[in-house]
Design a protein around this motif. Sequence first.
Motif, PDB file in Angstrom:
ATOM      1  N   ASP A   1       0.849  -1.187   0.000  1.00 57.08           N
ATOM      2  CA  ASP A   1       0.000   0.000   0.000  1.00 57.08           C
ATOM      3  C   ASP A   1       0.889   1.242   0.000  1.00 57.08           C
ATOM      4  O   ASP A   1       1.272   1.751   1.054  1.00 57.08           O
ATOM      5  CB  ASP A   1      -0.922   0.004   1.227  1.00 57.08           C
ATOM      6  CG  ASP A   1      -1.904   1.160   1.221  1.00 57.08           C
ATOM      7  OD1 ASP A   1      -1.905   1.966   0.249  1.00 57.08           O
ATOM      8  OD2 ASP A   1      -2.668   1.278   2.184  1.00 57.08           O
ATOM      9  N   ALA A   2       1.229   1.718  -1.181  1.00 60.39           N
ATOM     10  CA  ALA A   2       2.116   2.873  -1.315  1.00 60.39           C
ATOM     11  C   ALA A   2       1.516   4.133  -0.687  1.00 60.39           C
ATOM     12  O   ALA A   2       2.243   5.023  -0.263  1.00 60.39           O
ATOM     13  CB  ALA A   2       2.447   3.117  -2.781  1.00 60.39           C
TER      14      ALA A   2
ATOM     15  N   GLU B   1      -3.234  20.026  -0.633  1.00 59.90           N
ATOM     16  CA  GLU B   1      -3.238  19.069   0.480  1.00 59.90           C
ATOM     17  C   GLU B   1      -2.013  18.184   0.293  1.00 59.90           C
ATOM     18  O   GLU B   1      -1.681  17.848  -0.844  1.00 59.90           O
ATOM     19  CB  GLU B   1      -4.479  18.173   0.430  1.00 59.90           C
ATOM     20  CG  GLU B   1      -5.803  18.916   0.485  1.00 59.90           C
ATOM     21  CD  GLU B   1      -6.944  17.962   0.152  1.00 59.90           C
ATOM     22  OE1 GLU B   1      -7.358  17.216   1.064  1.00 59.90           O
ATOM     23  OE2 GLU B   1      -7.369  17.942  -1.014  1.00 59.90           O
ATOM     24  N   THR B   2      -1.356  17.793   1.380  1.00 62.62           N
ATOM     25  CA  THR B   2      -0.157  16.967   1.280  1.00 62.62           C
ATOM     26  C   THR B   2      -0.348  15.930   0.179  1.00 62.62           C
ATOM     27  O   THR B   2      -1.323  15.182   0.180  1.00 62.62           O
ATOM     28  CB  THR B   2       0.150  16.293   2.630  1.00 62.62           C
ATOM     29  OG1 THR B   2       0.414  17.325   3.592  1.00 62.62           O
ATOM     30  CG2 THR B   2       1.359  15.389   2.520  1.00 62.62           C
ATOM     31  N   LEU B   3       0.569  15.945  -0.766  1.00 66.40           N
ATOM     32  CA  LEU B   3       0.446  15.116  -1.964  1.00 66.40           C
ATOM     33  C   LEU B   3       1.429  13.951  -1.885  1.00 66.40           C
ATOM     34  O   LEU B   3       2.593  14.138  -1.544  1.00 66.40           O
ATOM     35  CB  LEU B   3       0.768  15.954  -3.208  1.00 66.40           C
ATOM     36  CG  LEU B   3       0.474  15.264  -4.524  1.00 66.40           C
ATOM     37  CD1 LEU B   3      -0.980  15.501  -4.908  1.00 66.40           C
ATOM     38  CD2 LEU B   3       1.382  15.752  -5.623  1.00 66.40           C
ATOM     39  N   ARG B   4       0.923  12.774  -2.192  1.00 64.61           N
ATOM     40  CA  ARG B   4       1.768  11.580  -2.293  1.00 64.61           C
ATOM     41  C   ARG B   4       1.537  10.979  -3.663  1.00 64.61           C
ATOM     42  O   ARG B   4       0.407  10.832  -4.107  1.00 64.61           O
ATOM     43  CB  ARG B   4       1.450  10.559  -1.211  1.00 64.61           C
ATOM     44  CG  ARG B   4       2.405   9.362  -1.255  1.00 64.61           C
ATOM     45  CD  ARG B   4       2.160   8.370  -0.166  1.00 64.61           C
ATOM     46  NE  ARG B   4       2.686   8.832   1.099  1.00 64.61           N
ATOM     47  CZ  ARG B   4       3.121   8.026   2.058  1.00 64.61           C
ATOM     48  NH1 ARG B   4       3.079   6.708   1.886  1.00 64.61           N
ATOM     49  NH2 ARG B   4       3.577   8.510   3.185  1.00 64.61           N
ATOM     50  N   LYS B   5       2.643  10.624  -4.317  1.00 67.17           N
ATOM     51  CA  LYS B   5       2.554  10.037  -5.656  1.00 67.17           C
ATOM     52  C   LYS B   5       3.555   8.906  -5.783  1.00 67.17           C
ATOM     53  O   LYS B   5       4.566   8.863  -5.089  1.00 67.17           O
ATOM     54  CB  LYS B   5       2.831  11.092  -6.734  1.00 67.17           C
ATOM     55  CG  LYS B   5       4.265  11.600  -6.736  1.00 67.17           C
ATOM     56  CD  LYS B   5       4.495  12.665  -7.795  1.00 67.17           C
ATOM     57  CE  LYS B   5       5.970  13.073  -7.828  1.00 67.17           C
ATOM     58  NZ  LYS B   5       6.243  14.090  -8.832  1.00 67.17           N
ATOM     59  N   VAL B   6       3.241   7.992  -6.687  1.00 67.53           N
ATOM     60  CA  VAL B   6       4.191   6.994  -7.155  1.00 67.53           C
ATOM     61  C   VAL B   6       4.747   7.551  -8.455  1.00 67.53           C
ATOM     62  O   VAL B   6       3.999   8.088  -9.278  1.00 67.53           O
ATOM     63  CB  VAL B   6       3.506   5.629  -7.397  1.00 67.53           C
ATOM     64  CG1 VAL B   6       4.444   4.673  -8.107  1.00 67.53           C
ATOM     65  CG2 VAL B   6       3.011   5.042  -6.101  1.00 67.53           C
TER      66      VAL B   6
ATOM     67  N   GLN C   1       1.592   8.886 -10.635  1.00 69.11           N
ATOM     68  CA  GLN C   1       0.202   8.560 -10.288  1.00 69.11           C
ATOM     69  C   GLN C   1      -0.034   9.115  -8.884  1.00 69.11           C
ATOM     70  O   GLN C   1       0.668   8.751  -7.947  1.00 69.11           O
ATOM     71  CB  GLN C   1      -0.003   7.051 -10.294  1.00 69.11           C
ATOM     72  CG  GLN C   1      -1.368   6.585  -9.853  1.00 69.11           C
ATOM     73  CD  GLN C   1      -2.358   6.598 -10.999  1.00 69.11           C
ATOM     74  OE1 GLN C   1      -2.018   6.267 -12.115  1.00 69.11           O
ATOM     75  NE2 GLN C   1      -3.573   6.976 -10.720  1.00 69.11           N
ATOM     76  N   VAL C   2      -1.020  10.009  -8.757  1.00 69.59           N
ATOM     77  CA  VAL C   2      -1.325  10.602  -7.458  1.00 69.59           C
ATOM     78  C   VAL C   2      -2.087   9.593  -6.605  1.00 69.59           C
ATOM     79  O   VAL C   2      -3.074   8.999  -7.047  1.00 69.59           O
ATOM     80  CB  VAL C   2      -2.148  11.903  -7.624  1.00 69.59           C
ATOM     81  CG1 VAL C   2      -2.552  12.464  -6.270  1.00 69.59           C
ATOM     82  CG2 VAL C   2      -1.361  12.930  -8.425  1.00 69.59           C
ATOM     83  N   LEU C   3      -1.600   9.417  -5.383  1.00 67.15           N
ATOM     84  CA  LEU C   3      -2.231   8.494  -4.440  1.00 67.15           C
ATOM     85  C   LEU C   3      -3.137   9.223  -3.455  1.00 67.15           C
ATOM     86  O   LEU C   3      -4.247   8.778  -3.173  1.00 67.15           O
ATOM     87  CB  LEU C   3      -1.161   7.722  -3.666  1.00 67.15           C
ATOM     88  CG  LEU C   3      -0.183   6.909  -4.503  1.00 67.15           C
ATOM     89  CD1 LEU C   3       0.937   6.365  -3.636  1.00 67.15           C
ATOM     90  CD2 LEU C   3      -0.917   5.791  -5.227  1.00 67.15           C
ATOM     91  N   THR C   4      -2.628  10.329  -2.894  1.00 60.11           N
ATOM     92  CA  THR C   4      -3.388  11.110  -1.912  1.00 60.11           C
ATOM     93  C   THR C   4      -3.081  12.582  -2.118  1.00 60.11           C
ATOM     94  O   THR C   4      -2.043  12.948  -2.676  1.00 60.11           O
ATOM     95  CB  THR C   4      -3.012  10.720  -0.458  1.00 60.11           C
ATOM     96  OG1 THR C   4      -1.628  11.017  -0.246  1.00 60.11           O
ATOM     97  CG2 THR C   4      -3.288   9.250  -0.170  1.00 60.11           C
TER      98      THR C   4
END
Length: 134
Positions: A23-24, A119-124, A81-84
């Motif tokens: 779960d990235a 908003e805090t961004l997390r990506k692969v 790819q944006v996750l959150t």
Amino acid sequence: METAGATATATTALVPAVAFLADAASADLPPATPKPTSTTGQRETTRTLWQSPDGLVEVGVWECDPGHFTATREGYDEVCQVLTGSATVRTEGGEDVELRPGATLAMPAGWRGTWQVHETLRKVYVVRTHEAGA
């Protein structure tokens, strides 16, 4: 029979292990550090998941706090790819791209623009570096 088993073992030893995150979006990342191109004091963190043996391809997870930063893709292509989180990416030509979870963005070498992270961004990401002179 023994020879076939030895061959299978030798062949298996040459196959590299896969890189895997279950779960990235919630994987642990290293402590964040100041983002060099931030205009608002953002912090970022990166966890490299895999790198090709020649060092030209890298896959990982990146996260950044809300704020604004400049970006260029000099000498490498990036697909992410944006996750959150959420952000607005503005190209140097003025086109805005809204990023939300599930969005995919490809930035070719030479791309320039800015990111406004809401908003805090997390990506692969997948980065392909161009060889010098190629």
